[in-house]
Scaffold this motif. Structure first.
Motif, short mmCIF file in Angstrom:
data_model
loop_
_atom_site.label_atom_id
_atom_site.label_comp_id
_atom_site.label_asym_id
_atom_site.label_seq_id
_atom_site.Cartn_x
_atom_site.Cartn_y
_atom_site.Cartn_z
N LYS A 55 45.30 83.14 137.27
CA LYS A 55 46.48 82.58 136.62
C LYS A 55 46.80 81.18 137.12
O LYS A 55 47.56 80.46 136.50
CB LYS A 55 47.69 83.50 136.84
CG LYS A 55 47.58 84.81 136.11
CD LYS A 55 48.82 85.64 136.28
CE LYS A 55 48.73 86.94 135.52
NZ LYS A 55 49.95 87.75 135.67
N LEU A 56 46.24 80.82 138.29
CA LEU A 56 46.39 79.47 138.81
C LEU A 56 45.21 79.14 139.71
O LEU A 56 44.40 80.01 140.03
CB LEU A 56 47.73 79.28 139.53
CG LEU A 56 48.10 80.17 140.71
CD1 LEU A 56 47.36 79.81 141.98
CD2 LEU A 56 49.58 80.08 140.96
N GLN A 57 45.11 77.86 140.08
CA GLN A 57 44.05 77.41 140.97
C GLN A 57 44.67 76.86 142.24
O GLN A 57 45.70 76.19 142.20
CB GLN A 57 43.24 76.28 140.31
CG GLN A 57 42.43 76.74 139.13
CD GLN A 57 41.69 75.58 138.49
OE1 GLN A 57 42.23 74.49 138.35
NE2 GLN A 57 40.46 75.83 138.08
N VAL A 58 44.01 77.16 143.36
CA VAL A 58 44.40 76.59 144.64
C VAL A 58 43.57 75.33 144.83
O VAL A 58 42.35 75.34 144.63
CB VAL A 58 44.14 77.59 145.80
CG1 VAL A 58 44.51 76.97 147.14
CG2 VAL A 58 44.91 78.88 145.58
N LEU A 59 44.22 74.23 145.21
CA LEU A 59 43.55 72.95 145.39
C LEU A 59 43.62 72.50 146.84
O LEU A 59 44.65 72.65 147.49
CB LEU A 59 44.20 71.87 144.52
CG LEU A 59 44.34 72.15 143.04
CD1 LEU A 59 45.16 71.04 142.39
CD2 LEU A 59 42.99 72.26 142.39
N ARG A 60 42.53 71.94 147.29
CA ARG A 60 42.49 71.30 148.60
C ARG A 60 41.85 69.95 148.39
O ARG A 60 40.76 69.86 147.82
CB ARG A 60 41.67 72.17 149.55
CG ARG A 60 41.76 71.70 150.94
CD ARG A 60 42.19 72.83 151.88
NE ARG A 60 41.74 72.50 153.20
CZ ARG A 60 42.37 71.60 153.95
NH1 ARG A 60 43.46 71.03 153.54
NH2 ARG A 60 41.90 71.30 155.13
N LYS A 61 42.52 68.90 148.77
CA LYS A 61 42.06 67.53 148.54
C LYS A 61 41.77 67.29 147.07
O LYS A 61 40.80 66.62 146.71
CB LYS A 61 40.86 67.21 149.42
CG LYS A 61 41.18 67.28 150.90
CD LYS A 61 40.02 66.88 151.76
CE LYS A 61 40.43 66.98 153.23
NZ LYS A 61 39.35 66.63 154.13
N GLY A 62 42.58 67.91 146.21
CA GLY A 62 42.46 67.70 144.77
C GLY A 62 41.38 68.49 144.07
O GLY A 62 41.22 68.39 142.86
N LYS A 63 40.65 69.32 144.79
CA LYS A 63 39.56 70.10 144.20
C LYS A 63 39.84 71.60 144.31
O LYS A 63 40.33 72.06 145.34
CB LYS A 63 38.25 69.77 144.90
CG LYS A 63 37.86 68.32 144.72
CD LYS A 63 36.46 68.09 145.17
CE LYS A 63 36.00 66.78 144.79
NZ LYS A 63 35.97 65.63 145.13
N PRO A 64 39.51 72.35 143.26
CA PRO A 64 39.73 73.81 143.32
C PRO A 64 38.89 74.46 144.42
O PRO A 64 37.74 74.07 144.65
CB PRO A 64 39.26 74.30 141.94
CG PRO A 64 39.24 73.09 141.08
CD PRO A 64 38.98 71.92 141.98
N ILE A 65 39.50 75.42 145.11
CA ILE A 65 38.81 76.17 146.15
C ILE A 65 39.04 77.66 145.93
O ILE A 65 39.91 78.05 145.17
CB ILE A 65 39.31 75.77 147.56
CG1 ILE A 65 40.82 76.04 147.70
CG2 ILE A 65 38.97 74.33 147.88
CD1 ILE A 65 41.35 75.91 149.11
N GLU A 66 38.25 78.45 146.61
CA GLU A 66 38.44 79.91 146.56
C GLU A 66 39.74 80.27 147.27
O GLU A 66 40.08 79.66 148.28
CB GLU A 66 37.26 80.61 147.24
CG GLU A 66 35.95 80.48 146.50
CD GLU A 66 36.00 81.08 145.10
OE1 GLU A 66 36.54 82.19 144.95
OE2 GLU A 66 35.51 80.42 144.17
N PRO A 67 40.46 81.26 146.77
CA PRO A 67 41.76 81.58 147.36
C PRO A 67 41.68 82.32 148.70
O PRO A 67 42.70 82.50 149.35
CB PRO A 67 42.42 82.46 146.30
CG PRO A 67 41.31 83.03 145.51
CD PRO A 67 40.20 82.02 145.55
N GLU A 68 40.52 82.74 149.13
CA GLU A 68 40.42 83.47 150.39
C GLU A 68 40.08 82.54 151.55
O GLU A 68 39.16 81.74 151.46
CB GLU A 68 39.34 84.56 150.31
CG GLU A 68 39.73 85.77 149.51
CD GLU A 68 39.58 85.56 148.02
OE1 GLU A 68 38.75 84.73 147.61
OE2 GLU A 68 40.29 86.23 147.25
N GLY A 69 40.83 82.66 152.62
CA GLY A 69 40.48 82.03 153.88
C GLY A 69 40.66 80.52 153.98
O GLY A 69 40.15 79.92 154.90
#
Length: 82
Positions: A55-69
């Motif tokens: 339902k949403l994306q997690v971003l790190r430094k503007g790029k999608p990442i896996e939600p785990e860890g």
């Protein structure tokens, strides 16, 4: 409480342009302006659940990442076609 957090996240995301993101701090401050830091662990848990449901994306430094860890500063956005 998790329903309130989920609803708040989705409302805030509906208020930004397509592809733009919000900070978990924005969500926390909307829920509890005075003690917003206490809300962050609960918000993170709801965000991970929503990301697993795609339902949403997690971003790190503007790029999608896996939600785990993931660690550190992150933002969230609605999914975008890539």
């Amino acid at each position: 409480m998790s329903q309130l957090i989920e609803d708040t996240i989705l409302v805030l995301l509906s208020q930004v342009r397509d592809g733009e993101s919000i900070s978990p701090n924005d969500v926390a401050k909307t829920i509890d302006r005075e003690n917003w830091q206490r809300e962050l662990p609960k918000i993170r848990a709801v965000i991970i659940g929503l990301a697993r449901q795609e339902k949403l994306q997690v971003l790190r430094k503007g790029k999608p990442i896996e939600p785990e860890g993931f660690k550190g500063v992150y933002r969230v956005r609605l999914p975008v076609a890539e």
